[in-house]
Scaffold this motif. Sequence first.
Motif, PDB file in Angstrom:
ATOM      1  N   LEU A 125       0.828  -1.214   0.000  1.00  0.00           N
ATOM      2  CA  LEU A 125       0.000   0.000   0.000  1.00  0.00           C
ATOM      3  C   LEU A 125       0.862   1.263   0.000  1.00  0.00           C
ATOM      4  O   LEU A 125       0.535   2.238  -0.678  1.00  0.00           O
ATOM      5  CB  LEU A 125      -0.951  -0.009   1.203  1.00  0.00           C
ATOM      6  CG  LEU A 125      -2.060  -1.062   1.146  1.00  0.00           C
ATOM      7  CD1 LEU A 125      -2.836  -1.088   2.456  1.00  0.00           C
ATOM      8  CD2 LEU A 125      -2.992  -0.811  -0.032  1.00  0.00           C
ATOM      9  N   LYS A 162      -1.476   8.938  -4.745  1.00  0.00           N
ATOM     10  CA  LYS A 162      -2.755   9.003  -4.023  1.00  0.00           C
ATOM     11  C   LYS A 162      -2.521   8.652  -2.565  1.00  0.00           C
ATOM     12  O   LYS A 162      -1.824   7.697  -2.244  1.00  0.00           O
ATOM     13  CB  LYS A 162      -3.762   8.012  -4.611  1.00  0.00           C
ATOM     14  CG  LYS A 162      -4.093   8.257  -6.058  1.00  0.00           C
ATOM     15  CD  LYS A 162      -4.904   9.507  -6.216  1.00  0.00           C
ATOM     16  CE  LYS A 162      -5.270   9.716  -7.679  1.00  0.00           C
ATOM     17  NZ  LYS A 162      -5.900  10.989  -7.909  1.00  0.00           N
ATOM     18  N   GLU A 163      -3.143   9.411  -1.675  1.00  0.00           N
ATOM     19  CA  GLU A 163      -2.955   9.201  -0.243  1.00  0.00           C
ATOM     20  C   GLU A 163      -3.810   8.033   0.240  1.00  0.00           C
ATOM     21  O   GLU A 163      -5.020   8.011   0.041  1.00  0.00           O
ATOM     22  CB  GLU A 163      -3.318  10.480   0.512  1.00  0.00           C
ATOM     23  CG  GLU A 163      -2.897  10.472   1.938  1.00  0.00           C
ATOM     24  CD  GLU A 163      -3.095  11.820   2.599  1.00  0.00           C
ATOM     25  OE1 GLU A 163      -2.995  11.875   3.830  1.00  0.00           O
ATOM     26  OE2 GLU A 163      -3.360  12.814   1.898  1.00  0.00           O
ATOM     27  N   ILE A 164      -3.159   7.049   0.863  1.00  0.00           N
ATOM     28  CA  ILE A 164      -3.857   5.889   1.409  1.00  0.00           C
ATOM     29  C   ILE A 164      -3.902   5.962   2.931  1.00  0.00           C
ATOM     30  O   ILE A 164      -4.910   5.699   3.548  1.00  0.00           O
ATOM     31  CB  ILE A 164      -3.191   4.575   0.941  1.00  0.00           C
ATOM     32  CG1 ILE A 164      -3.326   4.455  -0.578  1.00  0.00           C
ATOM     33  CG2 ILE A 164      -3.813   3.372   1.638  1.00  0.00           C
ATOM     34  CD1 ILE A 164      -2.556   3.319  -1.206  1.00  0.00           C
ATOM     35  N   PHE A 165      -2.788   6.354   3.550  1.00  0.00           N
ATOM     36  CA  PHE A 165      -2.699   6.424   5.006  1.00  0.00           C
ATOM     37  C   PHE A 165      -3.164   7.796   5.492  1.00  0.00           C
ATOM     38  O   PHE A 165      -2.383   8.627   5.894  1.00  0.00           O
ATOM     39  CB  PHE A 165      -1.261   6.143   5.482  1.00  0.00           C
ATOM     40  CG  PHE A 165      -0.856   4.713   5.301  1.00  0.00           C
ATOM     41  CD1 PHE A 165      -1.312   3.742   6.171  1.00  0.00           C
ATOM     42  CD2 PHE A 165      -0.030   4.339   4.255  1.00  0.00           C
ATOM     43  CE1 PHE A 165      -0.948   2.420   6.004  1.00  0.00           C
ATOM     44  CE2 PHE A 165       0.333   3.023   4.083  1.00  0.00           C
ATOM     45  CZ  PHE A 165      -0.127   2.057   4.953  1.00  0.00           C
ATOM     46  N   HIS A 166      -4.489   8.019   5.463  1.00  0.00           N
ATOM     47  CA  HIS A 166      -5.043   9.313   5.860  1.00  0.00           C
ATOM     48  C   HIS A 166      -4.891   9.603   7.343  1.00  0.00           C
ATOM     49  O   HIS A 166      -4.745  10.735   7.733  1.00  0.00           O
ATOM     50  CB  HIS A 166      -6.547   9.379   5.508  1.00  0.00           C
ATOM     51  CG  HIS A 166      -6.808   9.301   4.049  1.00  0.00           C
ATOM     52  ND1 HIS A 166      -6.505  10.318   3.188  1.00  0.00           N
ATOM     53  CD2 HIS A 166      -7.323   8.299   3.292  1.00  0.00           C
ATOM     54  CE1 HIS A 166      -6.830   9.974   1.964  1.00  0.00           C
ATOM     55  NE2 HIS A 166      -7.325   8.737   1.988  1.00  0.00           N
ATOM     56  N   LEU A 184       2.200   1.604  -3.507  1.00  0.00           N
ATOM     57  CA  LEU A 184       1.124   2.051  -4.389  1.00  0.00           C
ATOM     58  C   LEU A 184       0.887   3.554  -4.228  1.00  0.00           C
ATOM     59  O   LEU A 184       0.708   4.275  -5.216  1.00  0.00           O
ATOM     60  CB  LEU A 184      -0.152   1.268  -4.044  1.00  0.00           C
ATOM     61  CG  LEU A 184      -1.194   1.088  -5.129  1.00  0.00           C
ATOM     62  CD1 LEU A 184      -0.607   0.439  -6.357  1.00  0.00           C
ATOM     63  CD2 LEU A 184      -2.350   0.264  -4.592  1.00  0.00           C
ATOM     64  N   GLU A 185       0.914   4.011  -2.989  1.00  0.00           N
ATOM     65  CA  GLU A 185       0.746   5.432  -2.708  1.00  0.00           C
ATOM     66  C   GLU A 185       1.849   6.252  -3.383  1.00  0.00           C
ATOM     67  O   GLU A 185       1.596   7.311  -3.953  1.00  0.00           O
ATOM     68  CB  GLU A 185       0.772   5.643  -1.189  1.00  0.00           C
ATOM     69  CG  GLU A 185       0.501   7.056  -0.753  1.00  0.00           C
ATOM     70  CD  GLU A 185       0.463   7.179   0.753  1.00  0.00           C
ATOM     71  OE1 GLU A 185       1.554   7.164   1.357  1.00  0.00           O
ATOM     72  OE2 GLU A 185      -0.628   7.283   1.320  1.00  0.00           O
TER      73      GLU A 185
END
Length: 192
Positions: A82, A91-95, A85-86
């Motif tokens: 993840l 794209k932000e995954i760990f908000h 991928l970010e």
Amino acid sequence: MPIDISKLITVIFTLFAVIDIVGSIPVLIGLKGKMGSIRTLQATVVSGVFMVGFLFVGEQFLAILSLDVHSFAVGGSIVIFLIGLEMVLGKEIFHSETNAKSGTVVPIAFPIIAGSGTLTTVMSLKANYEDWYILIGIIINLVIVYLVLRSLSYIERVLGEAGLAAIRKFFGVILLAIAVKIFGTNVSQFIK
């Protein structure tokens, strides 16, 4: 007991390659940007506690949780995937990791620095090397980790925005490949 320098060097470089703090620089700079700062000493100490803990009680700890090394590695590979991928997609995954306290432990101390690959390697090294060689290797690598974390702002200035973006994408792909390799190697254990 005399020190076998070749054994020590092998352990140090094995851990250095698996921890891959240099390859993690783009990830760390990105996380630092999101969190505002990284607690350098806390990240180093927490990573060290994970590594030393797994050196002495890793297998027993996982057994208490009814887990094995392979389950642990698969879980860690998903988090690494993840993050990769970010980096690649932007794209932000760990908000939720917007403060330095929580972000320093997860995902920085674990799984980026002391990830499943590192912890599994620490336990695997026990088959060929005495514990104190591994302990010295861990300490030397933690010093390197600390110095890199302390230098992130300088590294970011030297690379610039364009250089950082290019390196982030490149290492994102590498992180994805590492995650897939860890996943593939360990998930096959469930099929047997």
